[in-house]
Design a protein around this motif. Structure first.
Motif, PDB file in Angstrom:
ATOM      1  N   VAL A   1     -50.821 -50.906 -42.180  1.00 24.44           N
ATOM      2  CA  VAL A   1     -50.536 -49.167 -42.247  1.00 24.44           C
ATOM      3  C   VAL A   1     -49.779 -48.926 -43.761  1.00 24.44           C
ATOM      4  CG1 VAL A   1     -49.287 -47.476 -41.291  1.00 24.44           C
ATOM      5  CG2 VAL A   1     -50.098 -49.351 -39.972  1.00 24.44           C
TER       6      VAL A   1
ATOM      7  N   HIS B   1     -48.550 -45.894 -46.463  1.00 25.17           N
ATOM      8  CA  HIS B   1     -47.828 -44.574 -46.494  1.00 25.17           C
ATOM      9  C   HIS B   1     -47.364 -44.390 -47.965  1.00 25.17           C
ATOM     10  CE1 HIS B   1     -47.581 -43.478 -42.248  1.00 25.17           C
ATOM     11  NE2 HIS B   1     -46.888 -44.656 -41.959  1.00 25.17           N
TER      12      HIS B   1
ATOM     13  N   LEU C   1     -42.149 -41.692 -42.025  1.00 24.05           N
ATOM     14  CA  LEU C   1     -43.445 -42.536 -41.995  1.00 24.05           C
ATOM     15  C   LEU C   1     -43.444 -43.730 -41.633  1.00 24.05           C
ATOM     16  CD1 LEU C   1     -44.494 -41.174 -45.688  1.00 24.05           C
ATOM     17  CD2 LEU C   1     -44.977 -40.199 -43.381  1.00 24.05           C
ATOM     18  N   ASP C   2     -43.295 -43.652 -39.992  1.00 27.91           N
ATOM     19  CA  ASP C   2     -43.394 -44.842 -39.262  1.00 27.91           C
ATOM     20  C   ASP C   2     -42.137 -45.978 -39.547  1.00 27.91           C
ATOM     21  OD1 ASP C   2     -45.587 -44.385 -37.688  1.00 27.91           O
ATOM     22  OD2 ASP C   2     -46.918 -44.842 -39.430  1.00 27.91           O
TER      23      ASP C   2
ATOM     24  N   HIS D   1     -41.053 -46.604 -42.610  1.00 24.60           N
ATOM     25  CA  HIS D   1     -41.307 -47.401 -44.068  1.00 24.60           C
ATOM     26  C   HIS D   1     -40.129 -46.875 -44.904  1.00 24.60           C
ATOM     27  CE1 HIS D   1     -45.818 -48.628 -43.767  1.00 24.60           C
ATOM     28  NE2 HIS D   1     -45.045 -48.716 -42.818  1.00 24.60           N
TER      29      HIS D   1
END
Length: 348
Positions: free
Chosen positions: A68, A70, A179-180, A182
């Motif tokens: 993933v 970002h 953002l997840d 991060h």
């Protein structure tokens, strides 16, 4: 408090900074402005193909974890045309930017924000971009001059103005994961040292208030932290109005089991703040920071003092530089005598 996830890589592009110097000594994990603009497609070396420096700070951060990715802007810098030109010359496609973290309400960190919002929303569409702010930054700021007059500063666009441009504004005072997970954006940074007491010439006033009041501490300032697997924390302190020792103290309190691998940003030790240099240099020692990449408002005396104390762990930030934090690329602390990443770099 949940700590940020351990990302596999972090890539930092310096889009806005006070200094332009492709020959500044850099860390082994940095690539110079010149190499980056050539890689972005510049057909010749010229003033038009290089970047422009100005008084301000703004970074693009890209992370990857578990497949993933970002992308976030950490402030934008001073002025829209300069920001957009620098992004263009670096080959930065603003369509990838998912969020902007605005650190505090000073013009040299958010003056380019309206232009950045217009460019990003124009590429991504409305309501696809988060802008993270806090309520205390929306005041009028000014500086008390030696003759007793007050010089006002440009204001952060109001949340309604940002929303009108198509951004989703997150206006909260506390810390949060972005953002997840991060990125970790701080809340208020506690002021605990005896010497980091701000600037007495900083003033502010609320809407409809005719009187200015002292604002030495700028409690609206925030920092950002990324946890890079195998390396530790990379701490971004845009201007360090809180004091970089206070910043690191808060990071250590929040994440006591993770080392501080690097600190990047302005340390606010230039000009009238030079009196704090000796205390700051010694105050940083207990944190055993791997790298200090100092730019913006740090000042040359502070940079020299830090380099004298910590040697090759310290380097000068410059616009256009790209830093890669990745455990597979980790090396012992060190700098190169010339920009890295471009074979056959010219010597003029």
């Amino acid at each position: 408090m949940t700590e940020p996830v351990a990302v596999e890589s972090l890539i930092v592009d310096v889009v806005s900074d006070n200094v332009s110097d492709t020959y500044a000594s850099k860390t082994a994990f940095a690539v110079s402005e010149l190499a980056n603009v050539l890689a972005a497609g510049a057909r010749e070396i010229s003033g038009e193909t290089l970047l422009v420096a100005n008084l301000g700070y703004g970074l693009r951060l890209r992370t990857r974890a578990g497949g993933v990715a970002h992308e976030l802007l950490f402030d934008t810098g001073t002025e829209g045309a300069a920001f957009l030109r620098n992004c263009r010359n670096l080959g930065i496609d603003l369509a990838g930017v998912e969020a902007i973290a605005v650190t505090h309400g000073h013009w040299d960190h958010m003056g380019a924000l309206p232009a950045a919002l217009g460019a990003i929303v124009g590429r991504r569409g409305r309501d696809s971009l988060q802008v993270h702010v806090n309520p205390d930054m929306f005041v009028e700021r000014g500086v008390l001059l030696a003759d007793g007059s007050i010089f006002p500063a440009a204001r952060v666009p109001a949340p309604a103005e940002m929303a009108a441009q198509g951004a989703r504004v997150v206006n909260q005072g506390g810390s949060r994961l972005l953002l997840d997970g991060h990125f970790w954006l701080s809340g208020e940074i506690p002021r605990v040292t005896a010497f980091e007491t701000g600037r007495q010439d900083h003033l502010c006033r609320r809407d409809n208030d005719p009187d200015w009041r002292p604002d030495p501490l700028l409690m609206d300032e925030r920092m950002l932290v990324v946890n890079v697997a195998g390396l530790g924390l990379v701490v971004f302190s845009a201007c360090s109005h809180a004091g970089i020792v206070n910043v690191c103290t808060e990071v250590r309190a929040r994440f006591p089991d993770l080392p501080i691998h690097a600190v990047m940003g302005g340390l606010h030790l230039g000009g009238v703040m030079e009196r704090l240099i000796p205390s700051t240099v010694e105050g940083l020692r207990p944190f055993d920071i791997g790298y200090i990449i100092a730019g913006h408002c740090t000042g040359w005396r502070a940079l020299h003092a830090l380099a004298n104390a910590y040697g090759e762990r310290v380097s000068q930030s410059a616009v256009g530089t790209r830093y890669t934090f990745d455990v597979s690329m980790a090396t012992a602390p060190g700098v190169t005598s010339a920009p890295t990443g471009f074979a056959g770099e010219p010597t003029w």
